[in-house]
Design a protein around this motif. Structure first.
Motif, PDB file in Angstrom:
ATOM      1  N   GLN A 150      51.000  27.106  38.749  1.00 11.53           N
ATOM      2  CA  GLN A 150      51.195  28.524  39.063  1.00 11.53           C
ATOM      3  C   GLN A 150      52.031  29.223  37.998  1.00 11.53           C
ATOM      4  OE1 GLN A 150      52.718  28.134  43.137  1.00 11.53           O
ATOM      5  NE2 GLN A 150      50.737  28.830  43.919  1.00 11.53           N
ATOM      6  N   MET A 196      49.692  29.822  35.117  1.00 15.17           N
ATOM      7  CA  MET A 196      48.713  30.881  35.376  1.00 15.17           C
ATOM      8  C   MET A 196      49.309  32.274  35.209  1.00 15.17           C
ATOM      9  SD  MET A 196      46.637  29.330  38.647  1.00 15.17           S
ATOM     10  CE  MET A 196      45.675  30.823  38.858  1.00 15.17           C
ATOM     11  N   THR A 197      50.592  32.407  35.517  1.00 16.68           N
ATOM     12  CA  THR A 197      51.221  33.728  35.465  1.00 16.68           C
ATOM     13  C   THR A 197      51.969  33.989  34.159  1.00 16.68           C
ATOM     14  OG1 THR A 197      53.182  32.837  36.575  1.00 16.68           O
ATOM     15  CG2 THR A 197      51.481  33.831  37.955  1.00 16.68           C
ATOM     16  N   ARG A 207      49.529  30.802  30.479  1.00 21.83           N
ATOM     17  CA  ARG A 207      48.061  30.848  30.508  1.00 21.83           C
ATOM     18  C   ARG A 207      47.432  29.855  29.528  1.00 21.83           C
ATOM     19  NH1 ARG A 207      49.668  36.192  31.324  1.00 21.83           N
ATOM     20  NH2 ARG A 207      48.818  37.128  33.238  1.00 21.83           N
ATOM     21  N   LYS A 254      41.631  34.460  44.724  1.00 27.24           N
ATOM     22  CA  LYS A 254      41.954  35.867  44.471  1.00 27.24           C
ATOM     23  C   LYS A 254      41.673  36.238  43.023  1.00 27.24           C
ATOM     24  CE  LYS A 254      45.802  39.149  44.908  1.00 27.24           C
ATOM     25  NZ  LYS A 254      47.234  39.307  45.298  1.00 27.24           N
ATOM     26  N   LYS A 255      42.048  35.334  42.111  1.00 25.34           N
ATOM     27  CA  LYS A 255      41.804  35.603  40.692  1.00 25.34           C
ATOM     28  C   LYS A 255      40.305  35.623  40.409  1.00 25.34           C
ATOM     29  CE  LYS A 255      43.438  34.256  36.122  1.00 25.34           C
ATOM     30  NZ  LYS A 255      44.330  33.368  35.350  1.00 25.34           N
ATOM     31  N   HIS A 256      39.553  34.745  41.068  1.00 25.03           N
ATOM     32  CA  HIS A 256      38.105  34.704  40.909  1.00 25.03           C
ATOM     33  C   HIS A 256      37.472  36.024  41.341  1.00 25.03           C
ATOM     34  CE1 HIS A 256      33.995  33.828  42.448  1.00 25.03           C
ATOM     35  NE2 HIS A 256      33.907  33.068  41.354  1.00 25.03           N
ATOM     36  N   LYS A 314      38.873  38.953  41.506  1.00 24.88           N
ATOM     37  CA  LYS A 314      39.284  40.034  40.610  1.00 24.88           C
ATOM     38  C   LYS A 314      38.434  40.034  39.336  1.00 24.88           C
ATOM     39  CE  LYS A 314      43.318  41.938  38.221  1.00 24.88           C
ATOM     40  NZ  LYS A 314      44.771  41.783  37.952  1.00 24.88           N
ATOM     41  N   ILE A 315      38.237  38.835  38.757  1.00 25.10           N
ATOM     42  CA  ILE A 315      37.422  38.746  37.537  1.00 25.10           C
ATOM     43  C   ILE A 315      35.978  39.132  37.842  1.00 25.10           C
ATOM     44  CG2 ILE A 315      36.524  37.156  35.793  1.00 25.10           C
ATOM     45  CD1 ILE A 315      39.110  35.569  36.017  1.00 25.10           C
ATOM     46  N   ASP A 345      35.552  34.139  31.233  1.00 25.04           N
ATOM     47  CA  ASP A 345      36.699  33.955  32.120  1.00 25.04           C
ATOM     48  C   ASP A 345      36.249  33.447  33.491  1.00 25.04           C
ATOM     49  OD1 ASP A 345      38.331  34.852  30.127  1.00 25.04           O
ATOM     50  OD2 ASP A 345      38.515  36.889  30.912  1.00 25.04           O
ATOM     51  N   ILE A 352      37.503  30.003  35.476  1.00 29.90           N
ATOM     52  CA  ILE A 352      38.139  29.983  36.792  1.00 29.90           C
ATOM     53  C   ILE A 352      37.286  29.229  37.805  1.00 29.90           C
ATOM     54  CG2 ILE A 352      37.159  32.152  37.643  1.00 29.90           C
ATOM     55  CD1 ILE A 352      40.768  30.902  38.162  1.00 29.90           C
TER      56      ILE A 352
END
Length: 648
Positions: A450, A453-454, A457, A496-498, A500-501, A520, A524
């Motif tokens: 985590q 990721m923040t 990267r 959530k990141k998936h 968003k992308i 991207d 992910i």
């Protein structure tokens, strides 16, 4: 340095030093040498003061470089040291502190000058600085003797033969550090040095016969972790005339010498135990051992003898015969070495030697994995990963590689869940009064993912963190409630990141930008699949041992809905669908408004009732090996301080 010099600002005006670097030759037999090496210089005890010393030595060394071809005074200084090393062992037995002190001072001066020489000239030019001789009556003719090789051999003999005592600590430190200085030529060259004189002396010269003894001595220096003796143990009784050879060795000379040689870039970020190092000899021995073990092999596939010694030594309790093809083999106390390794994982060089032994010495790896106190080894590694923001990338990667190596062993993966820890004070996100070592390892690795990721990267970092979890997943046992929650929370973050992308890719109209989003998205989705494989492996292999994971899975079941029909995840979702559906039915049958305790009870009974043939057994072995190999490539190309890694 130089007689009666007490501080850095005095060096440039010191008459003895001006004579040494001047235009006049000095005979080996001149009384001047006794005056020169009987100095009372107080060496610095911080990296800042060490830098001041080095800056003060540079102009003096440059003058000596200019004048030495005519005077040969540097060679004479080296010969003075060599003459004293012949009697050093006897002086130690006789407790002749004066003799040891002067020998130490001589080597200290040589090392300070060599550090400047190596930065200013090629190795061939350095050899010439050793070969220049004075041309005055009374000088010693060394004939065909190579002074540089003689110095190197004497340093090795000194380290190997002189016992470690309070009165010899400083000179042993200087010997180890001077060898590091001589080996530092590689720092100034991009290409690997195979043909250098110093390399040849170590790999083929007279030093070769002492290979195993040198490696063993350096390891024992690491094991003993001797602190620098207090200055009081090195102070000679001050003479009333204040001018004789016994003029008091100033307080701090011995205790401060270790910090003069600052490699720079070694260890953790500035501020972490960098200013004052209480274990100078142990740390310098560790650095020298790593440098020797990672020297490149010679031409014609001639193996590095120091690496051979590091990779094949055995336990003192191992009575089995030694294979005849194993060169430079020796025995050492594995228990003492294991204890020292566990205690020293605050620096990246200590973590690197642990990795080296785990990866390359099968005897040591087998011993470590057989230990019943594995938490002593794993906990320091977890602290490195937990404090990732305070560590450099080399240190973090080495710690992660060690976890990958350990988690390749099923016995390790089972045993860590049997070790129960109390009150983990350094884990600040949540109070952990009681947790298994396995659950703590999972928490720390997930936290590292985590953070990556923040902040950083780094694709390789989080995929290989997941590879360690994949190695362990089939043996997850009795996961702590918080560890189970964090596994599902990480999946929620990835989901959530998936989304968003995916949304950004859908809205993007430009072709180039859309291609970036597609790349991207592939990344992910690969990570999400790894996460699903980890959860699936745990459920299919040890569901009845992990009711907390089932509870967390049911609590966040809506997270998985979007992946049921996704073509990339349909196969891996089958087991999760089965588990979610099975336990959801049992909870509905148990009624409404169930308490947490009642839900857990239903889950535990359901785990026993679920037919094993309804779940496909998952095998994450291929995943873990694939990611270990990825990390190996990453390390080989981007982390030059680490040896080439290879998946077993």
């Amino acid at each position: 340095m130089g007689a009666n010099t007490s501080q850095v600002s005095d060096l440039s005006e010191n008459q003895s030093l001006r004579t040494l670097i001047g235009t006049e030759s000095i005979s080996d037999n001149d009384p001047f040498w006794n005056q020169l090496i009987s100095f009372t210089f107080i060496s610095p005890t911080s990296s800042g003061n060490s830098k001041l010393l080095e800056e003060a030595v540079i102009p003096l060394a440059k003058i000596l470089i200019e004048n030495n071809p005519r005077t040969g005074n540097f060679g004479a200084l080296v010969r003075i040291f060599l003459g004293r090393t012949k009697e050093l062992k006897i002086s130690t037995e006789c407790q002749d502190q004066l003799f040891i002190w002067q020998a130490h001072n001589t080597l200290f001066m040589i090392r300070c000058l060599l550090k400047v020489f190596i930065r200013e000239m090629t190795e061939e030019e350095l050899h010439l600085q050793f070969s220049y001789q004075e041309r005055v009556p009374g000088s010693c003719d060394t004939g065909s003797e190579v002074l540089l090789e003689e110095l190197m051999c004497n340093l090795v003999h000194l380290v190997v033969e002189v016992p470690l005592l309070d009165i010899t600590y400083s000179i042993l430190f200087e010997a180890v550090t001077t060898m590091l200085v001589l080996l530092s030529y590689q720092l100034f060259h991009k290409e690997i040095l195979r043909d250098g004189l110093i390399y040849q002396y170590l790999m083929k010269g007279r030093c070769l016969s002492l290979t195993s003894q040198l490696v063993k001595t350096l390891l024992y220096n690491i094991i003993r972790q001797e602190k620098c003796p207090p200055p009081a143990t090195h102070i000679f009784e001050q003479q009333s005339d204040r001018g004789g050879l016994l003029y008091g060795l100033a307080s701090g000379v011995a205790s401060g010498l270790w910090s003069v040689f600052a490699l720079g870039g070694v260890g953790s970020k500035p501020g972490l135990e960098q200013e004052q190092n209480p274990l100078p000899l142990s740390n310098q021995s560790l650095l020298l051992l790593l440098v020797l073990a990672n020297l490149t092999d010679g031409p014609n596939n001639c193996p590095n003898p120091y690496r051979q010694a590091v990779t094949c030594f055995k336990n003192t309790q191992d009575m089995s015969s030694v294979p005849t093809e194993q060169h430079h083999m020796f025995q050492i106390n594995f228990n003492s070495l294991y204890t020292a390794l566990c205690e020293q994982q605050r620096s990246d060089q200590a973590t690197l030697i642990l990795y080296t032994l785990l990866h390359q010495n099968t005897n040591m790896r087998t011993y470590m994995l057989s230990r019943t106190d594995m938490e002593n080894l794993v906990m320091p590694i977890l602290k490195v990963l937990y404090h990732v923001e305070d560590r450099n990338s080399h240190h973090v990667y080495m710690a992660l590689i060690i976890l990958l190596i350990l988690t390749e062993e099923d016995t390790f993966n089972r045993s860590i869940h049997e070790v129960v820890l109390k009150n983990i004070t350094w884990y600040s996100e949540r109070s952990l009064t009681e947790i298994s070592l396995g659950s703590l390892l999972i928490l720390v690795v997930i936290r590292t993912i985590q953070f990556n990721m923040t902040r950083t990267r780094d694709k390789y970092l989080h995929t290989n963190c997941l590879a360690a979890l994949a190695n362990m997943s089939a043996q997850f046992r009795c996961l702590h409630q918080y560890a189970a929650q964090r596994i599902i929370s990480l999946f929620a973050l990835l989901s959530k990141k998936h989304n968003k992308i995916l949304e950004q890719a859908t809205q993007s109209l430009r072709g180039l930008r859309r291609a970036d989003y597609a790349q991207d998205l592939n990344v992910i989705e690969e990570v999400i699949r790894m996460m699903l494989e980890i959860i699936n492996s745990c459920l299919s292999n040890s569901l009845h041992h992990n009711p907390n994971l089932v509870y967390a899975l049911l609590y966040k079941r809506e997270l998985f809905e979007q992946f049921r029909t996704h073509p990339s995840f349909q196969d891996i979702m089958q087991n999760l669908d089965t588990v979610i559906g099975f336990f959801s039915q049992r909870l509905e049958a148990a009624g409404t408004d169930l308490s947490v305790e009642r839900v857990q009870e239903v889950i535990m009974k359901g785990a026993q009732a679920l037919p094993k043939d309804r779940l496909k057994v998952s095998n994450t072995h291929t995943l873990a090996l694939r990611q270990t190999h990825t990390l190996a490539l990453r390390q080989t190309h981007t982390h030059t301080t680490c040896p080439k890694t290879a998946s077993r």
